[in-house]
Design a protein around this motif. Structure first.
Motif, PDB file in Angstrom:
ATOM      1  N   UNK A 108       0.722  -1.243  -0.060  1.00  0.00           N
ATOM      2  CA  UNK A 108      -0.131   0.106   0.009  1.00  0.00           C
ATOM      3  C   UNK A 108       0.730   1.141  -0.150  1.00  0.00           C
ATOM      4  N   UNK A 109       1.723   1.138   0.911  1.00  0.00           N
ATOM      5  CA  UNK A 109       2.664   2.352   0.621  1.00  0.00           C
ATOM      6  C   UNK A 109       3.450   2.373  -0.594  1.00  0.00           C
ATOM      7  N   UNK A 110       3.900   1.363  -1.138  1.00  0.00           N
ATOM      8  CA  UNK A 110       4.489   1.453  -2.448  1.00  0.00           C
ATOM      9  C   UNK A 110       3.417   1.975  -3.521  1.00  0.00           C
ATOM     10  N   UNK A 111       2.378   1.442  -3.218  1.00  0.00           N
ATOM     11  CA  UNK A 111       1.136   1.805  -3.983  1.00  0.00           C
ATOM     12  C   UNK A 111       1.079   3.365  -3.868  1.00  0.00           C
TER      13      UNK A 111
ATOM     14  N   UNK B  66       1.535   6.193  -6.634  1.00  0.00           N
ATOM     15  CA  UNK B  66       0.213   7.006  -7.126  1.00  0.00           C
ATOM     16  C   UNK B  66       0.789   8.393  -6.872  1.00  0.00           C
ATOM     17  N   UNK B  67       1.617   8.648  -5.827  1.00  0.00           N
ATOM     18  CA  UNK B  67       2.037   9.963  -5.787  1.00  0.00           C
ATOM     19  C   UNK B  67       2.995  10.501  -6.915  1.00  0.00           C
ATOM     20  N   UNK B  68       3.847   9.437  -7.213  1.00  0.00           N
ATOM     21  CA  UNK B  68       4.884   9.765  -8.218  1.00  0.00           C
ATOM     22  C   UNK B  68       4.068   9.906  -9.656  1.00  0.00           C
ATOM     23  N   UNK B  69       2.962   8.904  -9.518  1.00  0.00           N
ATOM     24  CA  UNK B  69       2.070   9.048 -11.038  1.00  0.00           C
ATOM     25  C   UNK B  69       1.394  10.697 -10.969  1.00  0.00           C
TER      26      UNK B  69
ATOM     27  N   UNK C 130       9.271   5.447 -19.798  1.00  0.00           N
ATOM     28  CA  UNK C 130       9.601   4.005 -19.171  1.00  0.00           C
ATOM     29  C   UNK C 130       9.176   3.839 -17.783  1.00  0.00           C
ATOM     30  N   UNK C 131       9.235   4.875 -16.868  1.00  0.00           N
ATOM     31  CA  UNK C 131       8.982   4.739 -15.261  1.00  0.00           C
ATOM     32  C   UNK C 131       7.289   4.474 -15.441  1.00  0.00           C
ATOM     33  N   UNK C 132       6.529   5.117 -16.074  1.00  0.00           N
ATOM     34  CA  UNK C 132       5.055   4.727 -16.138  1.00  0.00           C
ATOM     35  C   UNK C 132       4.720   3.530 -16.558  1.00  0.00           C
ATOM     36  N   UNK C 133       5.405   2.872 -17.719  1.00  0.00           N
ATOM     37  CA  UNK C 133       5.341   1.369 -18.057  1.00  0.00           C
ATOM     38  C   UNK C 133       5.459   0.543 -16.946  1.00  0.00           C
ATOM     39  N   UNK C 134       6.505   0.715 -16.166  1.00  0.00           N
ATOM     40  CA  UNK C 134       6.982  -0.204 -15.033  1.00  0.00           C
ATOM     41  C   UNK C 134       5.854   0.097 -13.966  1.00  0.00           C
ATOM     42  N   UNK C 135       5.455   1.246 -13.690  1.00  0.00           N
ATOM     43  CA  UNK C 135       4.378   1.199 -12.791  1.00  0.00           C
ATOM     44  C   UNK C 135       3.183   0.559 -13.181  1.00  0.00           C
TER      45      UNK C 135
ATOM     46  N   UNK D 177       2.675  13.158  -9.379  1.00  0.00           N
ATOM     47  CA  UNK D 177       3.798  14.222  -9.649  1.00  0.00           C
ATOM     48  C   UNK D 177       4.176  14.167 -11.283  1.00  0.00           C
ATOM     49  N   UNK D 178       4.124  12.786 -11.718  1.00  0.00           N
ATOM     50  CA  UNK D 178       4.408  12.705 -13.073  1.00  0.00           C
ATOM     51  C   UNK D 178       3.551  13.279 -13.985  1.00  0.00           C
ATOM     52  N   UNK D 179       1.954  13.010 -13.510  1.00  0.00           N
ATOM     53  CA  UNK D 179       1.099  13.503 -14.368  1.00  0.00           C
ATOM     54  C   UNK D 179       0.948  15.173 -14.516  1.00  0.00           C
ATOM     55  N   UNK D 180       1.182  15.562 -13.258  1.00  0.00           N
ATOM     56  CA  UNK D 180       1.475  16.876 -13.319  1.00  0.00           C
ATOM     57  C   UNK D 180       2.705  17.641 -13.984  1.00  0.00           C
ATOM     58  N   UNK D 181       3.709  16.655 -13.854  1.00  0.00           N
ATOM     59  CA  UNK D 181       4.838  17.031 -14.750  1.00  0.00           C
ATOM     60  C   UNK D 181       4.531  17.153 -15.941  1.00  0.00           C
ATOM     61  N   UNK D 182       3.960  15.795 -16.415  1.00  0.00           N
ATOM     62  CA  UNK D 182       3.663  15.654 -18.079  1.00  0.00           C
ATOM     63  C   UNK D 182       2.615  16.877 -18.466  1.00  0.00           C
ATOM     64  N   UNK D 183       1.560  17.267 -17.435  1.00  0.00           N
ATOM     65  CA  UNK D 183       0.730  18.244 -18.015  1.00  0.00           C
ATOM     66  C   UNK D 183       1.735  19.621 -18.062  1.00  0.00           C
ATOM     67  N   UNK D 184       2.183  19.651 -17.074  1.00  0.00           N
ATOM     68  CA  UNK D 184       3.544  20.893 -17.055  1.00  0.00           C
ATOM     69  C   UNK D 184       4.358  20.820 -18.281  1.00  0.00           C
TER      70      UNK D 184
END
Length: 809
Positions: free
Chosen positions: A345-348, A352-355, A395-400, A357-364
């Motif tokens: 759950x913590x990893x998830x 999710x937090x990273x996702x 790549x990171x999104x594919x691993x997740x 952040x990545x989503x925000x980063x992607x949007x940004x």
């Protein structure tokens, strides 16, 4: 009790067995037959003792080795008992006949002028009856109240009874019966005991204060039967001849006096404490053994329960330990699982937090990319950097995404395992449903089979009822057929009895008159002939007066008719015919007629072919009477009579038959012409062989025959008609004489001493006599013998024989 003169039918009335014809049975067999038919096997028991009083000695007829049995009286009750007498429990009527046959064989009997088979002892058959009863305690008034709780509710009672059937020996007069020797002693004791019985009856009839029951063993044994607590019946027998008027009147007076005796019947009932004690003892033993068995069973069950309890405790402890270990393992796995879940759950959450952040980063980045697209022209290098950065984030999104798929696959596998468990549960339920269906099917089939079986049973019962009805019909027809057969048999028997009665009515007078002169096994031409001739002389007048009557009866009945009965198919008819011929043969005037009519041939044929002991006995007696005539002796020897007599002696074990056979051979020994043939036919060896019986009367006839043989042989040798060693010595008679010369009564010993002295007169016998020690016997006889003729013969032999004189010196 049967009382009367000798030869009047007491034994026939009381003790006849009637094996062939039940109508001929005596009181003994009929009484036991009635008792056995009315007794119950569960509560009743019947036992018998069979005794004889012979020469004032009580002897057991069922166990002959028991002699001189004491008579014991109970001082309290006065009851008479015979300790030591054999008591045999009877089973059925066949067993009764066997016991009575044994007793009849062992009973003393002899031949007199009054009766061919005169009983020489009183026979007493004692029947002991016992019936077990139970009465309620409330009906007994003799039990005290303080014993109410110590005794059972049912007390065993015993009803005891004792039935005595007495065949008394007949009273006799010596001048009429012709008794001699040992038979005189027997007659003396018989008359003494009957006299004592008469005194007791007189005292009871006169209500005397003293009853002399101790004068005789007979009255002591029968004390309960007259004047006691018994019901007594008396059978009085008399003879029809006017010659016995005094004996007949005396017998009738005895019966009249006996009728005045009044007996008091008393019910003999007592508590069977012995049975009660045995029952209580058995019950106590049974309860004790049952209690011990229950205790052992309880102890065994207790041990088993304790063992099971220990095993259960051990199993429970093991189960607790295993459960605790499993619980600990499960808790560990739970903690590990919870920890893994938390970590996932913590990893998830981190992913999710990273996702995010990545989503925000992607949007940004997209916004920035859009902004930078506008600035593409401004800087190309900046575009390449952004492209590389975008690839890295992709790549990171594919691993997740792959990790998310793995988690979903794990979840799907858990659901699959849960589905498998649900499937197993549904299978188990379907299996249970299938078993229930099978059980219902089995119940239905069982009900069908039960119905089929019930119908078959009903059909079989109907068939059985039909068969039973058919069986009853057949049984009824069988009973009617049996009744017809019995009626025909009884009719045939009545016709045969009528024929026999007519024949006997013609021959009874002849038999009665001839009985007065019959004397089977008399001394013949040997020793004792002078005494016989003297007694015969006393009867000449009576004989002369009776010859006319006898000849008249023979003319009416005919001797051939009497002899023809010897060939009858009926055993009883043969026996009666042989006895009649035997009595007729005792008369000299009848012997010639019997031989002429073929009576001797018929007797010898009967002796050879018959297997009946009574016929053997009577036939041997008849031949013994015929052998008293010299001319008849030649016929008997030439027709093989000695061989037949020797054959009967080797086969029979009946003492009375042996006595008759020995008497016949003894009469033949009185004629020296037939000595060689008699030895060749085995007559001498037969005499010595019969010595093994040990019967006094048989041994007396053996001694008489040897004395006759030795006397005749000595006379022939002294006259010079014969030489050589004695034929008796060749058959071992000398050794037998030396062994038995001093073992017997005076009359028998006299014959043995005379035989030995006559053998000593022959010089050819000297060596054998010296070898066997006969010199001492001759010296003893010359000094101690009670007979003058024996002493004189012994002295003559010692003084005239040189070899004997030499041995004495």
């Amino acid at each position: 009790m049967a009382y009367g003169q000798t030869g009047t039918g007491k034994t026939y009335t009381v003790g006849q067995l009637g094996k062939e014809d039940p109508s001929e049975r005596g009181i003994m067999v009929r009484a036991l037959e009635h008792i056995l038919s009315s007794m119950s096997l569960e509560t009743d028991s019947v036992a018998v003792s069979y005794l004889q009083l012979y020469l004032e000695s009580v002897q057991d007829l069922l166990a002959p080795e028991k002699t001189n049995i004491p008579i014991v009286e109970d001082p309290k009750t006065g009851e008479v008992s015979l300790p030591g007498a054999a008591i045999v429990e009877i089973k059925d009527l066949e067993h009764v006949c066997q016991l009575l046959q044994i007793g009849e064989t062992n009973r003393h009997a002899a031949n007199t002028k009054m009766n061919t088979e005169s009983s020489r002892s009183h026979a007493i058959l004692i029947i002991h009856l016992q019936r077990s009863l139970k009465i309620k305690e409330e009906t007994t008034v003799s039990i005290p109240s303080d014993t109410e709780h110590t005794l059972p509710g049912d007390l065993p009672l015993v009803l005891k009874s004792k039935l005595l059937i007495v065949d008394l020996a007949g009273s006799e007069r010596i001048d009429k019966s012709g008794s001699e020797g040992h038979m005189i002693e027997e007659a003396k004791f018989i008359n003494l005991s009957l006299s004592s019985l008469g005194k007791c009856i007189n005292a009871l009839a006169e209500n005397s204060s003293h009853i002399p029951t101790r004068d005789s063993k007979l009255t002591r044994m029968l004390r309960d039967s007259f004047g006691g607590t018994a019901r007594t019946s008396l059978v009085v027998t008399i003879g029809p001849s006017a010659r016995h008027h005094s004996e007949t009147s005396s017998t009738v007076l005895f019966g009249q006096r006996a009728m005045k005796v009044v007996n008091t019947i008393r019910l003999k009932e007592e508590v069977d404490y012995e049975t009660l004690y045995k029952n209580v003892e058995n019950e106590v033993d049974h309860l004790t053994s049952e209690m011990e068995r229950q205790q052992k069973l309880r102890h065994r069950e207790k041990m088993q329960l304790e063992k099971r309890l220990k095993e259960s405790e051990t199993f429970l402890n093991d189960l607790k330990m295993i459960s605790s270990v499993q619980i600990e393992n499960l808790e560990k796995e739970k903690h590990q699982f919870e920890y893994a879940v938390k970590r996932l759950m913590q990893e998830l959450e981190e992913k999710e937090g990273r996702n995010n952040v990545l989503s925000e980063k992607i949007v940004h980045l997209e916004t920035s990319l859009n902004e930078k697209k506008q600035q593409q022209l401004e800087s190309f290098s900046t575009t390449q950097i952004l492209a590389e950065t975008t690839k890295t984030y992709e790549k990171k999104m594919g691993e997740l995404l792959r990790e998310l798929e793995e988690e979903r696959s794990r979840s799907a596998s858990m659901k699959g395992h849960f589905n498998v468990l649900e499937q197993q549960l549904s299978d188990a339920r379907s299996s249970a449903q299938f078993q229930e269906n099978m059980a219902r099917e089995l119940k239905r089939e069982l009900s069908k089979i039960t119905q089929t079986f019930t119908s078959q049973v009903h059909s079989l019962e109907e068939k059985i009822s039909q068969l039973v009805s058919e069986k009853e019909l057949i049984y009824g027809e069988l009973k009617s057929t049996q009744a017809k057969v019995q009626d025909e048999a009884s009719h045939r028997q009545s016709l045969e009895a009528e024929v026999l009665r007519l024949k006997r009515s013609k021959t009874d007078n002849c038999v009665e008159e001839s009985k007065t002169l019959c004397g089977m096994v008399r001394s013949g031409s040997g020793l004792g002939s002078e005494a016989f001739m003297h007694k015969s002389g006393n009867l000449k007048e009576t004989l002369a007066s009776q010859r006319g009557t006898i000849s008249k009866i023979f003319e009416e009945v005919g001797l051939p008719n009497v002899l023809a009965l010897l060939k009858s198919e009926e055993l009883e008819v043969q026996i009666h015919a042989v006895k009649v011929v035997a009595n007729l043969a005792a008369e000299d005037i009848n012997q010639e007629k019997i031989v002429e009519e073929g009576g001797l041939d018929a007797l010898l044929s009967l002796l050879e072919t018959s297997e009946n002991t009574t016929i053997h006995r009577a036939t041997a007696g008849a031949i013994a009477n015929l052998a008293m005539n010299v001319s008849n002796q030649a016929l008997i020897m030439n027709k093989g009579g000695a061989r037949l007599l020797a054959n009967i002696a080797s086969k029979t074990d009946d003492p009375q038959t042996m006595r008759m056979v020995a008497g016949a051979i003894a009469n033949l020994c009185g004629n020296e012409k037939w000595h060689a043939m008699l030895k060749q036919d085995g007559g001498i060896k037969a005499l010595l062989g019969m010595f093994q019986t040990g019967h006094t009367d048989v041994i007396a006839q053996i001694a008489r025959g040897l004395a006759n043989f030795a006397k005749c042989e000595s006379r022939v040798i002294s006259q010079g008609h014969k030489k050589g060693r004695s034929l008796l010595i060749e058959d071992g008679v000398l050794s037998w004489i030396m062994a038995n010369s001093t073992m017997f009564p005076p009359s028998t010993r006299r014959h043995i001493e005379l035989a030995f002295c006559h053998l000593a007169q022959n010089v050819e016998n000297s060596r054998d006599i010296i070898i066997t020690g006969g010199i001492k016997e001759l010296l003893r006889i010359s000094k101690e013998s009670s007979r003058d003729d024996a002493r004189n013969l012994a002295k003559k032999a010692l003084n005239s024989n040189p070899a004997f004189l030499k041995e004495i010196q």
